[in-house]
Design an enzyme around this catalytic site. Structure first.
Site, short mmCIF file in Angstrom:
data_model
loop_
_atom_site.label_atom_id
_atom_site.label_comp_id
_atom_site.label_asym_id
_atom_site.label_seq_id
_atom_site.Cartn_x
_atom_site.Cartn_y
_atom_site.Cartn_z
N HIS A 261 -14.07 18.52 21.05
CA HIS A 261 -14.65 17.17 21.03
C HIS A 261 -15.98 17.10 21.76
CE1 HIS A 261 -14.74 12.71 21.13
NE2 HIS A 261 -15.29 12.90 22.32
N GLU A 412 -17.73 -13.37 21.80
CA GLU A 412 -19.03 -13.24 22.46
C GLU A 412 -19.63 -11.85 22.29
OE1 GLU A 412 -16.51 -16.26 24.65
OE2 GLU A 412 -16.24 -14.18 24.02
#
Length: 667
Positions: A261, A412
């Site tokens: 990864h 938001e």
């Protein structure tokens, strides 16, 4: 002719070689998604490497931006201005290949990604922009804006909460030209995600109203191609293609492991991978037949030329529409738009009314919306509190995208990141509102606006303890300081209608970063000004009240505290104490002025200074000095009517008077 596998392997080897040379990076995802990328870019993606800004290009976004070498390899192979030497400089100082993709840094990169989930959010914004512009400017015989937005995303993007906000929104808005590819490899940094991420992602997206194609073998080109064709056939739903992949595909000992990864594979594993893939070439060497198969310059030029011919006919048939679209995309203003600001200021100065600056902001929006159709407003479920909707505004709906106002819902973070996508796409000046304290939810998207230098306008109302009874959960304290110390964010906290109007003008004209408007819930007295003073407001700080001779002290204030400073100066004058009042609605704009101007406003020899603002005090010592006084709040508020809170916390006219006198009495 090279096979699809060989073309995909070119991505794999370039990715692992660049990461190995840099001694850092993420090879696993590029190796795992290479087959998907090859089909998308080879068979579907409409783009022109010689003109990365062609309006009707398909957008490609790498939401899982840690796998940036996938995108850099694609751009290089396709023929963008990204050389093999640029790939060799992966993650190095001032290179065109930074650790995560950055817009306006690398040709062909559409947005800056890295904070997981925000890439898909930007993609939603871009797909929304495409839908709105298409509804506004397309005509039946002229589909001038009809491209797709493609997003690669991973488990990390889906675990971040913002993915829920924006993907729910995308489904509701029926963004059918948004197609996302989920890299379902079951691995994140800590290992197998089944231990901490066991959601049914397909069912989740079906609940959002997406079309879901699952499962798809991410290493089977025919299955991938069939899935994309199915996704493109959708007319009312975005699509999630769930691609089962193996992270680090091709690495014989590390494939499928979290070890691929975020770290180089190592020389031995790279050699073994080359052998397994049948890749006999040296690092960073790509054979010419593979380059030729990947190169998209000729096809891209053909696509763009065909589109341009259609657009030329469109211009003849609809000259006004064409002119407006081009003006908006080029970020040019219509003639006379700023006169609306001047008219508003004159009106407000004559009226002298006390109104909340959030109301003044709405009046500005009313004035500006008819002359700036690119203004695209919205609110995170606080429209009637933020006052962000113009009286002539039309709400956007899933079935009518010709509106200019967006109900974002209680999102938001999602709203802010979607606005970034709208701004990057072009043709819009997006603005959206919430309470200032809820900036906390959206903080990283605001930071990305600043990092990407995007013109996004954030309307933050209820900017202090002045909101009163809702209490400390809703009363911002540290937020003004937080915005001021964020690079490339411009913050305005106006004290009345005139300053609010000029703040709006500055926000619209600023094209290299976001602007935040911190606005009051409570009514504030209008301040009288001369024409010369009005002309100085745009400098961020100016002398609002002065004395005949040299002032004994200076009081600096912003927003709702300016009138307290003015009252104090008036009462001190009655005691023969001369005080200059400096209104500083924008600290960052004032700081950018010339030294001569700053010295005129704040002469160094006048050291007796008081600053007053209903918020954290730390930032004001740069202007009052260590021996000056700052009146503010370094603790949370309470629930009570606003006047009671101001009195209880000592943010009063009397406090200003006492602090000035105390400073003058000091030797």
């Amino acid at each position: 002719m090279p096979s699809r596998t060989q073309l995909a392997n070119a991505i794999r080897v370039l990715s692992m070689d660049a990461v190995q040379k840099a001694k850092s990076g993420h090879p696993g995802m590029p190796m795992g998604m290479a087959d998907i990328a090859q089909v998308l870019w080879g068979d579907f993606l409409k783009h022109n490497p010689t003109d990365p800004h062609w309006l009707n290009r398909d957008r490609f976004i790498l939401s899982n931006g840690h796998g940036s070498m996938l995108q850099y390899a694609l751009l290089h192979l396709a023929g963008y201005q990204l050389s093999i030497d640029d790939l060799k400089q992966f993650r190095q100082l001032h290179s065109k290949t930074p650790g995560h993709p950055e817009v306006d840094y690398t040709p062909g990169v559409e947005t800056t990604t890295g904070p997981l989930g925000q890439g898909i959010a930007n993609g939603v914004g871009m797909a929304l922009a495409q839908k709105i512009l298409a509804a506004t400017f397309n005509r039946p015989e002229f589909p001038i804006i009809d491209h797709y937005t493609y997003v690669f995303l991973g488990d990390g993007c889906l675990m971040e909460g913002i993915s829920h906000e924006v993907c729910s929104f995308a489904g509701t808005q029926k963004l059918n030209k948004l197609i996302a590819f989920w890299d379902d490899n079951g691995i994140s940094i800590d290992g197998k995600v089944e231990h901490w991420f066991s959601d049914s992602t397909p069912e989740r997206f079906k609940a959002y109203g997406w079309h879901v194609i699952s499962p798809v073998d991410g290493h089977d080109p025919q299955a991938i191609k069939a899935a994309i064709l199915e996704a493109q056939a959708q007319t009312e739903r975005p699509t999630l293609i769930c691609c089962r992949t193996i992270i680090g595909f091709g690495a014989p000992n590390l494939a499928g492991s979290e070890k691929t990864h975020g770290a180089p594979l190592g020389d031995a594993e790279i050699l073994a991978t080359r052998e397994k893939l049948g890749w006999t070439y040296e690092p960073f060497v790509i054979p010419q037949d593979i380059y030729a198969a990947w190169n998209a310059r000729e096809q891209g030029a053909t696509w763009q030329n065909q589109w341009q011919q259609m657009f030329d006919k469109y211009t003849k048939a609809y000259p006004e529409l064409s002119a407006q679209l081009q003006r908006r995309i080029q970020k040019q203003f219509p003639e006379g738009w700023a006169q609306q600001i001047s008219a508003f200021i004159n009106e407000q100065q004559e009226a002298g009314a006390s109104i909340a600056t959030r109301q003044a902001s709405q009046l500005c929006i009313n004035y500006l919306t008819p002359v700036l159709p690119e203004l695209l407003g919205g609110s995170a479920d606080l429209t009637h509190s933020n006052l962000t909707m113009a009286k002539t505004a039309k709400a956007l709906t899933a079935n009518d995208a010709t509106g200019n106002y967006i109900y974002y819902g209680v999102r938001e973070f999602g709203m802010s990141a979607i606005m970034n996508g709208l701004a990057i796409y072009g043709g819009f000046i997006p603005f959206g509102g919430t309470f200032l304290t809820f900036l906390d939810y959206a903080r990283n998207a605001v930071r990305m606006s600043a990092l990407m230098k995007q013109r996004v306008i954030y309307i933050y109302t209820h900017d202090s303890i002045g909101l009163g009874e809702d209490g400390p959960t809703h009363q911002p304290i540290e937020h003004l300081t937080m915005l001021r110390v964020t690079p490339n964010v411009s913050l305005w906290r106006p004290c009345d209608s005139t300053e609010t109007a000029i703040a709006w003008q500055q926000a619209i004209e600023r094209q290299n970063g976001p602007t935040c408007l911190a606005l009051s819930r409570q009514a504030l007295p209008a301040q009288g000004r001369s024409a010369a003073q009005i002309a100085m407001v745009h400098k961020g700080g100016y002398i609002l009240r002065d004395t005949d001779g040299e002032p004994a002290a200076i009081v600096i204030a912003t927003g709702s505290e300016v009138y307290l400073a003015m009252q104090a100066a008036e009462k001190l004058a009655q005691q023969n104490i001369s005080v200059r009042v400096v209104s500083m609605p924008s600290v960052d704009v004032f700081a950018a002025q010339s030294d001569d101007y700053k010295e005129q406003v704040l002469p160094a020899k006048i050291t007796k200074r008081v600053a007053i603002e209903a918020g954290a005090t730390a930032g004001w010592y740069q202007y009052v000095g260590l021996n000056g006084t700052v009146i503010g709040l370094d603790h949370f508020g309470e629930s009570a009517p606003a006047p009671d809170l101001y009195t209880a916390f000592g943010i009063t006219t009397e406090r200003v008077i006492n602090e000035v006198i105390s400073l003058l009495n000091k030797k």
